[in-house]
Design a protein around this motif. Structure first.
Motif, mmCIF file in Angstrom:
data_model
loop_
_atom_site.group_PDB
_atom_site.id
_atom_site.type_symbol
_atom_site.label_atom_id
_atom_site.label_comp_id
_atom_site.label_asym_id
_atom_site.label_seq_id
_atom_site.Cartn_x
_atom_site.Cartn_y
_atom_site.Cartn_z
ATOM 1 N N ASN A 148 0.888 8.157 4.620
ATOM 2 C CA ASN A 148 0.538 9.268 3.717
ATOM 3 C C ASN A 148 1.564 10.397 3.779
ATOM 4 O OD1 ASN A 148 -3.164 9.244 3.688
ATOM 5 N ND2 ASN A 148 -1.687 7.665 3.228
ATOM 6 N N ALA A 205 -6.511 1.971 0.723
ATOM 7 C CA ALA A 205 -5.957 0.782 1.384
ATOM 8 C C ALA A 205 -7.104 -0.118 1.811
ATOM 9 C CB ALA A 205 -5.126 1.198 2.589
ATOM 10 N N GLY A 262 0.815 -1.207 0.000
ATOM 11 C CA GLY A 262 0.000 0.000 0.000
ATOM 12 C C GLY A 262 0.845 1.251 0.000
ATOM 13 N N ASP A 270 -6.510 7.326 -0.768
ATOM 14 C CA ASP A 270 -5.889 6.196 -0.084
ATOM 15 C C ASP A 270 -6.955 5.122 0.078
ATOM 16 O OD1 ASP A 270 -5.068 4.318 1.756
ATOM 17 O OD2 ASP A 270 -3.923 5.733 2.965
ATOM 18 N N LYS A 307 -5.840 -6.340 1.680
ATOM 19 C CA LYS A 307 -6.818 -6.072 2.736
ATOM 20 C C LYS A 307 -8.217 -6.364 2.226
ATOM 21 C CE LYS A 307 -4.378 -2.534 5.261
ATOM 22 N NZ LYS A 307 -4.427 -1.139 5.685
HETATM 23 C C1 PLP Z 1 -5.196 3.767 5.397
HETATM 24 C C2 PLP Z 1 -3.934 3.037 5.051
HETATM 25 N N1 PLP Z 1 -3.122 3.539 4.121
HETATM 26 C C3 PLP Z 1 -1.983 2.897 3.770
HETATM 27 C C4 PLP Z 1 -1.585 1.726 4.360
HETATM 28 C C5 PLP Z 1 -0.258 1.111 3.969
HETATM 29 O O1 PLP Z 1 -0.366 -0.141 3.380
HETATM 30 P P1 PLP Z 1 0.844 -1.195 3.413
HETATM 31 O O2 PLP Z 1 0.972 -1.645 4.830
HETATM 32 O O3 PLP Z 1 0.475 -2.279 2.487
HETATM 33 O O4 PLP Z 1 2.066 -0.473 2.953
HETATM 34 C C6 PLP Z 1 -2.402 1.172 5.344
HETATM 35 C C7 PLP Z 1 -1.994 -0.087 6.033
HETATM 36 O O5 PLP Z 1 -2.216 -0.312 7.173
HETATM 37 C C8 PLP Z 1 -3.606 1.849 5.700
HETATM 38 O O6 PLP Z 1 -4.417 1.354 6.650
#
Ligand code: PLP
Lengths: 505, 388
Positions: free
Chosen positions: A181, A253, A145, A251, A278
């Motif tokens: 972010n 995710a 993510g 975002d 997810k």
């Molecule tokens: C809202 C949000 N953005 C970004 C991410 C980042 O994803 P990743 O852990 O795959 O890098 C997450 C992961 O927990 C998330 O909950």
């Protein structure tokens, strides 16, 4: 429900080998063949040092991992209501198909003509994810993510530079956003401007207006936001950002709150990343593998990381012909395993994908309605709003009245055979529990979780010390978080652990 | 309800002349530097607001300059103690202690004092936790949690307390250690806990005695120097460890609690008073103010940096004022406050500000006028900010 976790004094696998008495029996013929084969390998390529792998028999390996699994907890054991993490059950059919030799034995250099199956899966995923997000094209390359966010931020930078807008150096991010972010924005060279959340639980639009300028490059937002609240002003926000010739980054995710109901593209977003690991039920945690597809609007397709998968009506091909691409962000096809699992998940659900969101939202609000009525718990921000995929409650009152903190409550949940939710996040809520049950959990399981909370709170008022000394039923008792998280104690690899132990680091 | 009311008439006098208090000899020094009393006007503002908001109870007030003088023209019901002696021109700490003793004997329900941390300590030393206390802010140092944000807000709290709408809570009474101060060590000592009425959002939470990590401060200072320090501009650095980090990075020796001036990366003024600041502004023309947020109270002007007076602020553009704060400091602060005793200016400066919170990172915060937090919020449609 009675719960006692197994406790084995289990050494790590490398340290087990010294106990091993069995070895692999090699006959003479095999030994000869091996030494013949060795002779044909150039000397410079032959390893001279000993191989550092454990020396164990099959039964020892099986027992080792079974014991470890008895001491651990995951979605296959019970609910894992970690807000923002979307720990849903990962159907075994996805595991099965993704472990098919046709996936696992595929060589990255295999001729494209012979890898049409996997390319078709990727091509369809690009189409489906575009449809789901309301975008025009997707790249499946980013391996996580946060990697997807970084790609998005790089696209925004290059897009502005191409238009001669080199002054666009500010990325706006809500204060409550996921830490990745601001981190991705900073890595892409932007100044990060954080804006507050209004008491309604939505982005403070007046604060947003106060920072908009010609320097604004973009806004990174997740909607429903970190509090699980849908931003009702999203169209106004998009318009404000676009008026400044800036871009809207979504975002995604966690898409569990809106899947099949509303699309980021329709809200005015220009770039979206999705955590396939997810929303689309590929297992995650413990470092992956993940997949963070990035989807964009037409005008931005040329900036996507390569390769994309194209289809000329006859065969599928890897495409590198994007003139403004930000380049490569991964090897070969990207992380193919979670992509395949997600493909199967979407294919299996079809139009019922919408029910995923419907059931998650229902589950969220059902549990929230139960918890918010409990003594010592409050629901900060937007008290009269329903939540979407998750909700955040505060134990501030409980702490004041009994001395029992959000962390203590979380530990007490472990004692009842449940996984704790995400705690102390987002930072704008004191003594927070961020809870997400996803569509996976049944009403009975949610009731069980609510009951556990109820018991713990009752105990907190009656005998706070008991709650504060939990967990007692787990294989590992309460850790000193400072020590546990300290680089001096954390060992991500055996090699590092060995060096820590021998005090080399 | 019976309200005990006492004023420390000399509290707050050191601020505009660059002193960190008026305890002990500092009072004489303040007079020498031409300081004017500030507590009396705060007392009058408090009493006026109290009467406007419809306070029903009776007031037991200390005599003369310590209370009754400000009540004589009001319509509030009150009685005067014969402490301190009328005609006594210089009051002392002992007077405060004795007044509080009498308050306790006459069974007051709440003690309101006008003063700073020193006064709070004195009140606490007698009242203990027997009676709730509330401070009308008039000191130079206000690290304790017993202070309302302004005289008007203090009145609001008293009236709500009388109506039974708010309860009391234990809050810290703290003070800066005067001896350590001279060595430039910000040593805030905790003196004890008082009981105070708490109206969420109105009473000043006690200062966070722990501030952010060193690393965070270096990041902020480095970013500020790279991004916002230009040649030809005079920079006034306010008190605090975060602003001091800027000077440290430039290899300059800044006072911890004073206002210092930097021009072309050189120190051109140390521990400046209001008039010295005004003179420097006139001399250099292009100036910027760099301040940090004071503890958990969220003040950017009016606590510990009174040298940046209303007169000074009127000469500086809002865009030339920089606020720095670590995340740990900002955590839990809903909004920032400006208290310069000039409601009009406070209102003008209110709104959303960017606070520098890290390297390459700025966080938007709402800045409110301490004079009229309530009015500002309701008129601006921001009433909601008080609720959460
Ligand atoms: C809202 C949000 N953005 C970004 C991410 C980042 O994803 P990743 O852990 O795959 O890098 C997450 C992961 O927990 C998330 O909950």
């Amino acid at each position: 429900m009675l719960f006692r976790q197994a406790k084995w004094e289990e050494p790590i696998v490398f340290e087990l080998s010294s106990f091993s008495k069995q070895t692999l029996l090699i006959d003479e013929e095999f030994a000869n063949e091996a030494s013949e084969a060795l002779k044909r390998i150039p000397e410079s390529l032959v390893r001279s040092s000993e191989l550092k792998i454990p020396n164990l028999s099959e039964v020892e390996v099986v027992r080792h991992y079974n014991r470890l699994s008895q001491m651990s907890y995951g979605v296959d054991v019970g609910p894992v209501p970690l807000g923002s993490c979307t720990m849903k059950y990962n159907p075994k059919i996805c595991e099965e198909l993704a472990s098919d030799p046709r996936v696992t034995e595929l060589h990255p250099y295999q001729d494209e003509e012979e890898a049409q199956g996997i390319l078709e899966i990727m091509y369809l995923m690009q189409r489906w994810l575009s449809e789901i997000t309301g975008m025009d094209e997707c790249s499946l390359q980013p391996p996580a993510g946060a990697a997807g966010e970084f790609v998005g931020a790089l696209i925004i930078r290059k897009y502005h530079h191409d238009r001669g807008l080199n002054n666009k150096n500010e990325m706006i991010v809500p204060e409550a956003a996921h830490g990745s972010n601001p981190a991705s924005s900073a890595m892409a060279g932007f100044k990060v401007v954080k804006i507050p959340t209004a008491p309604s639980g939505e982005t403070d639009i007046e604060a947003l207006k106060s920072v908009l300028s010609d320097n604004t490059a973009g806004l990174m937002l997740t909607n429903p936001n970190t509090l699980g609240i849908f931003e009702s002003g999203i169209v106004e926000i998009s318009d404000l950002i676009h008026e400044k010739s800036a871009l809207m980054y979504y975002d995604g995710a966690n898409l569990n709150g809106i899947l099949g109901i509303v699309r980021p593209g329709d809200m005015g977003f220009d770039i979206v990343h999705l955590n396939l690991h997810k929303t689309f039920a590929a297992p995650h945690g413990g470092g992956g593998p993940g997949a963070g597809a990035v989807c964009v609007r037409k005008e931005l397709i040329d900036y996507l990381p390569v390769p994309l998968v194209g289809f000329d009506g006859r065969s599928y091909k890897l495409r590198y012909d994007l003139s403004r691409t930000i380049g490569r962000v991964s090897w070969f096809y990207g992380n193919i395993v979670p992509i395949v699992k997600s493909f199967i998940y979407i294919a299996a659900l079809g139009p019922a994908l919408r029910e995923v969101a419907e059931v998650s939202v229902l589950n969220t609000n059902y549990l929230m309605s139960k918890l918010r009525r409990m003594r010592g718990i409050s629901l900060p921000y937007g008290e009269n709003r329903w939540r979407k995929h998750e909700f955040v409650v505060s134990f501030e009152n409980l702490l004041k009245e009994t001395g029992v903190s959000a962390e203590d409550v979380a530990k007490a949940l472990l004692d009842r055979g449940l996984h704790a939710p995400t705690i102390y996040f987002p930072l704008i809520v004191k003594e927070a529990h961020m809870i997400e049950v996803t569509e996976t959990e049944t009403k009975e399981n949610i009731d069980r979780l609510a009951k556990a909370y109820e018991e713990i709170i009752e105990l907190a008022y009656r005998d706070p010390q008991v709650v504060k000394s939990s967990p007692v039923n787990t294989s590992v008792k309460r850790l000193d978080v400072l020590v546990a998280n300290h680089p001096r104690t954390l060992a991500p690899t055996y090699e590092h652990l060995r060096r820590l132990k021998s005090q080399e680091v | 309800m019976k309200l005990g009311f006492v004023v420390n008439p000399i509290a707050g006098m050191g601020g505009s002349v660059g002193l960190k208090g008026t305890d002990g000899e500092l009072y004489e020094e303040a007079l020498k530097r031409g300081a004017k009393p500030v507590a009396p006007s705060k007392a009058v503002r408090f009493l006026q607001a109290l009467s406007e908001k419809g306070f029903q109870g009776v007031i037991v007030a200390a005599n003369s300059v310590m209370g009754c003088d400000y009540l004589s023209s009001s319509r509030l019901r009150f009685s005067c103690l014969d402490l301190p002696d009328r005609g006594k021109s210089v009051t002392s700490r002992e007077d405060t202690l004795r007044v509080i003793e009498v308050f306790l004997k006459s069974d007051v329900d709440l003690i309101v004092f006008v003063g700073g941390d020193g006064t709070a300590r004195d009140v606490l030393s007698v009242a203990g936790t027997k009676v709730p206390i509330l401070g009308v802010p008039s000191g130079v140092k206000m690290y304790s949690g017993v202070f309302a944000t302004s005289p008007e807000v203090a009145a609001e709290v008293v009236v709500e307390f009388e109506r039974g709408n708010i309860s009391v809570d234990q809050v810290e009474v703290a003070d800066v250690d005067e001896i350590k101060l001279k060595e430039d060590l910000l040593n805030v000592r905790l003196y004890g806990y008082a009981v105070a009425p708490v109206l969420e959002g109105f009473v000043v939470p006690s200062k966070d005695l722990v501030s952010g990590s060193e690393e965070e401060k270096w990041g902020i200072a480095k970013y500020f120097i790279e991004e916002y320090m230009f040649p030809g501009v005079l920079y006034f650095l306010g008190p605090g460890t975060t602003t001091k980090a800027i000077a440290d990075l430039l290899g300059l020796k800044k006072t911890l609690l004073g206002v210092d001036a930097i021009y072309e990366r050189k120190l051109v003024g140390r521990d400046l008073s209001e008039s010295e600041i005004l003179r420097l502004i006139e001399k250099y023309g292009r100036v910027s103010l760099v301040v940090s947020v004071i503890g958990r109270q969220g003040y950017i002007f009016g606590r510990g940096n009174q040298q940046f007076s209303a007169r000074v602020l009127r000469l500086v553009k809002k865009t030339d004022i920089f606020v720095l704060a670590t995340h740990s400091k900002l955590a839990g602060i809903k909004y920032l406050l400006i208290d310069v005793g000039d409601p009009e200016l406070e209102l003008e400066l209110s709104g959303y500000w960017r606070v520098i919170t890290g390297y390459g990172e700025e966080t938007v915060k709402l800045v409110l006028p301490a004079c009229c937090v309530d009015k500002y919020l309701s008129s601006g449609g921001l009433t909601q900010y008080l609720k959460t």
